[in-house]
Scaffold this motif. Structure first.
Motif, PDB file in Angstrom:
ATOM      1  N   VAL A 330      44.518 -68.344 -26.219  1.00 24.47           N
ATOM      2  CA  VAL A 330      44.751 -67.997 -27.646  1.00 24.47           C
ATOM      3  C   VAL A 330      43.249 -67.974 -28.580  1.00 24.47           C
ATOM      4  O   VAL A 330      43.227 -67.577 -29.619  1.00 24.47           O
ATOM      5  N   MET A 331      42.205 -67.889 -27.890  1.00 21.72           N
ATOM      6  CA  MET A 331      40.997 -67.825 -28.117  1.00 21.72           C
ATOM      7  C   MET A 331      40.678 -65.984 -28.085  1.00 21.72           C
ATOM      8  O   MET A 331      41.035 -65.437 -27.326  1.00 21.72           O
ATOM      9  N   ASN A 332      39.735 -65.695 -29.143  1.00 22.50           N
ATOM     10  CA  ASN A 332      39.433 -64.115 -29.061  1.00 22.50           C
ATOM     11  C   ASN A 332      38.447 -63.824 -28.161  1.00 22.50           C
ATOM     12  O   ASN A 332      37.403 -63.243 -28.655  1.00 22.50           O
ATOM     13  N   LEU A 333      38.348 -64.368 -26.789  1.00 21.01           N
ATOM     14  CA  LEU A 333      37.214 -64.131 -26.014  1.00 21.01           C
ATOM     15  C   LEU A 333      37.303 -62.601 -25.490  1.00 21.01           C
ATOM     16  O   LEU A 333      38.313 -62.324 -25.060  1.00 21.01           O
ATOM     17  N   ASP A 334      35.870 -62.103 -25.568  1.00 27.18           N
ATOM     18  CA  ASP A 334      35.882 -60.976 -25.009  1.00 27.18           C
ATOM     19  C   ASP A 334      35.209 -60.956 -23.381  1.00 27.18           C
ATOM     20  O   ASP A 334      35.566 -60.044 -22.725  1.00 27.18           O
ATOM     21  N   ILE A 335      34.406 -61.934 -23.331  1.00 30.51           N
ATOM     22  CA  ILE A 335      34.056 -62.143 -21.812  1.00 30.51           C
ATOM     23  C   ILE A 335      34.324 -63.749 -21.573  1.00 30.51           C
ATOM     24  O   ILE A 335      34.047 -64.624 -22.473  1.00 30.51           O
ATOM     25  N   PHE A 336      34.776 -63.945 -20.329  1.00 27.67           N
ATOM     26  CA  PHE A 336      35.207 -65.286 -19.876  1.00 27.67           C
ATOM     27  C   PHE A 336      34.946 -65.341 -18.593  1.00 27.67           C
ATOM     28  O   PHE A 336      35.573 -64.730 -17.620  1.00 27.67           O
ATOM     29  N   ARG A 337      33.928 -66.074 -18.084  1.00 25.50           N
ATOM     30  CA  ARG A 337      33.560 -66.246 -16.615  1.00 25.50           C
ATOM     31  C   ARG A 337      33.988 -67.619 -16.139  1.00 25.50           C
ATOM     32  O   ARG A 337      33.716 -68.728 -16.701  1.00 25.50           O
ATOM     33  N   VAL A 338      34.463 -67.713 -15.128  1.00 22.98           N
ATOM     34  CA  VAL A 338      35.042 -69.067 -14.566  1.00 22.98           C
ATOM     35  C   VAL A 338      34.958 -69.055 -13.095  1.00 22.98           C
ATOM     36  O   VAL A 338      35.336 -69.817 -12.369  1.00 22.98           O
ATOM     37  N   ASN A 339      34.130 -67.953 -12.360  1.00 22.51           N
ATOM     38  CA  ASN A 339      34.173 -67.756 -10.912  1.00 22.51           C
ATOM     39  C   ASN A 339      33.378 -68.967 -10.341  1.00 22.51           C
ATOM     40  O   ASN A 339      32.469 -69.779 -11.200  1.00 22.51           O
ATOM     41  N   ASN A 340      33.478 -69.021  -9.306  1.00 23.99           N
ATOM     42  CA  ASN A 340      32.793 -70.231  -8.348  1.00 23.99           C
ATOM     43  C   ASN A 340      33.064 -71.738  -8.932  1.00 23.99           C
ATOM     44  O   ASN A 340      32.316 -72.438  -9.186  1.00 23.99           O
ATOM     45  N   ASN A 341      34.206 -71.976  -9.107  1.00 22.19           N
ATOM     46  CA  ASN A 341      34.860 -73.353  -9.394  1.00 22.19           C
ATOM     47  C   ASN A 341      36.032 -73.613  -8.255  1.00 22.19           C
ATOM     48  O   ASN A 341      35.930 -72.938  -7.287  1.00 22.19           O
ATOM     49  N   HIS A 342      36.574 -74.556  -8.353  1.00 19.52           N
ATOM     50  CA  HIS A 342      37.714 -74.826  -7.518  1.00 19.52           C
ATOM     51  C   HIS A 342      38.904 -75.002  -8.181  1.00 19.52           C
ATOM     52  O   HIS A 342      39.924 -75.618  -8.038  1.00 19.52           O
ATOM     53  N   ILE A 343      39.398 -73.617  -8.802  1.00 21.24           N
ATOM     54  CA  ILE A 343      40.473 -73.483  -9.690  1.00 21.24           C
ATOM     55  C   ILE A 343      41.752 -73.627  -8.824  1.00 21.24           C
ATOM     56  O   ILE A 343      42.027 -72.757  -7.723  1.00 21.24           O
ATOM     57  N   LYS A 344      42.662 -74.392  -9.344  1.00 20.28           N
ATOM     58  CA  LYS A 344      43.997 -74.599  -8.627  1.00 20.28           C
ATOM     59  C   LYS A 344      45.330 -74.079  -9.387  1.00 20.28           C
ATOM     60  O   LYS A 344      46.179 -73.871  -8.730  1.00 20.28           O
ATOM     61  N   ASN A 345      45.289 -74.140 -10.483  1.00 14.78           N
ATOM     62  CA  ASN A 345      46.428 -73.576 -11.447  1.00 14.78           C
ATOM     63  C   ASN A 345      46.402 -72.253 -12.013  1.00 14.78           C
ATOM     64  O   ASN A 345      47.262 -71.710 -12.603  1.00 14.78           O
ATOM     65  N   VAL A 346      45.467 -71.362 -11.048  1.00  9.19           N
ATOM     66  CA  VAL A 346      45.613 -70.003 -11.319  1.00  9.19           C
ATOM     67  C   VAL A 346      45.719 -69.395  -9.848  1.00  9.19           C
ATOM     68  O   VAL A 346      44.794 -69.651  -9.278  1.00  9.19           O
TER      69      VAL A 346
END
Length: 387
Positions: A330-346
């Protein structure tokens, strides 16, 4: 700022902000004496500088001198003693010191460094053609700059320095925040400027910080300086700072006083030792760019107050996250970087498709939609070569 015969413009552009641009005018203020006497040892003190209520001390041995008498040697030693006493006493009139062509060995340099370390008056020091065994002894002089916060100009030209001294000077400049002019021309090995990129960047950072301290800038860029906390002066100026870059330092946490930076629009704390962000970060009403990548932030370290920020750029990559909070959708993000984590819910397929797909996926979850199936396994059971 000048560290070579052909100065290199330090600095580099930063993401989503305007570059400082151009070569800043040197802050160096030359305080040279006029022509000396005919004696092999030229000494002048005091010197009244035009338009300035201060003095300079010059202790200089004339170049190409045929001989130096015993009396002149003693005179030079006495003048050095006077200089050391004045430096130790923080003589308010002594703002510039010139020791060009004076032979300074390890013993003399140590005495000079010991008093210069805590001196709060001298802003300019010239030691051209003076340091004996330059590469090995330059560290003695430079060590004083680890604690000196007043010296802004240093000239160590013509001291037969080679590339061997560069790491020593870099290490000191990484910590020092006051020196804005360093001259190292005409050394034994020729032009050292190709090796001075890091030194130039540190000098540029010091120039920028001096402008910030003078109230001329509202931007602070002190990346890669070994900071373990935000500088006290920076914290004291929270009411006017708009951009902060303290990336590539050793900062373990951000203070709660961060909430006082009400004009802050850009914050880069990447490549530090952060494990969490303070809850108060949600109190920054104008923050649009936040980079906390390359830290050690865990799921518990992401405060839900982030949803209150007007962020357009958010980089939380290269951390220790396993969950991406839905409120990012719900945030107005234009750029959202999440790589190189250990994401399990996506699903990995979503992460691999970039920012837009990730945000779309989070919005579908919030809307209560059915998760799409991005991966299907098909197993065929039966006898081979039949049908």
């Amino acid at each position: 700022m000048d560290v070579s015969p052909d100065p290199v413009t330090p600095g580099s552009p930063h993401k989503q902000r305007s570059s400082a641009g151009g070569l800043f005018a040197s802050l160096r203020r030359k305080k040279r004496l006029g022509p000396g006497t005919q004696s092999p040892l030229a000494v002048s003190r005091p010197l009244n500088l035009p338009g300035e209520p201060n003095r300079a001390l010059e202790v200089r041995r004339k170049r190409h001198s045929a001989s130096i008498s015993t009396d002149e040697e003693r005179l030079g030693e006495n003048l050095m003693k006077m200089l050391l006493i004045s430096l130790k006493a923080n003589d308010n009139n002594l703002v510039s010191v010139c020791l060009d062509d004076m032979p300074l060995g390890k013993k003399e340099l140590k005495k000079l460094a010991d008093v210069l370390r805590y001196n709060k008056v001298v802003s300019s020091l010239s030691i051209q053609n003076s340091i004996k065994n330059g590469d090995n002894n330059i560290s003695i002089l430079m060590s004083a700059l680890l604690e000196n916060h007043t010296l802004t100009s240093l000239d160590i030209s013509k001291n037969h320095l080679t590339a061997k001294c560069i790491p020593v000077i870099e290490g000191v400049m990484k910590v020092n925040m006051s020196l804005t002019d360093l001259r190292m021309a005409n050394q034994q090995s020729g032009d050292l400027s190709p090796l001075m990129n890091n030194i130039n960047e540190y000098l540029q950072g010091n120039i920028d910080f001096s402008k910030f301290k003078a109230g001329e800038w509202d931007i602070v860029d002190m990346s890669g300086r070994g900071w373990k906390e935000l500088h006290p002066f920076l914290l004291s100026q929270s009411h006017r700072v708009q951009e902060i870059d303290v990336s590539s330092n050793n900062i373990p946490h951000l203070p709660n006083s961060l909430q006082e930076f009400i004009l802050l629009r850009f914050l880069d704390v990447s490549s530090n030792n952060l494990t969490c962000l303070p809850q108060c970060i949600g109190s920054l009403p104008l923050l649009q760019t936040l980079d906390v990548s390359h830290n050690r932030i865990t799921d518990d370290g992401l405060p839900d107050s982030l949803r209150l920020l007007p962020l357009r750029y958010l980089d939380i990559s290269h951390n220790r996250l396993t969950q991406i909070p839905n409120y990012f959708a719900v945030m107005n993000l234009d750029i959202f970087r999440v790589n190189n984590n250990h994401i399990k819910n996506v699903p990995r397929e979503v992460l691999d498709q970039g920012d837009y797909k990730l945000i779309t996926y989070l919005k579908e979850i919030i809307a209560g939609g059915v998760k799409r199936c991005y991966r299907t396994k098909l197993m065929v059971v039966g006898n081979a070569n039949v049908g």
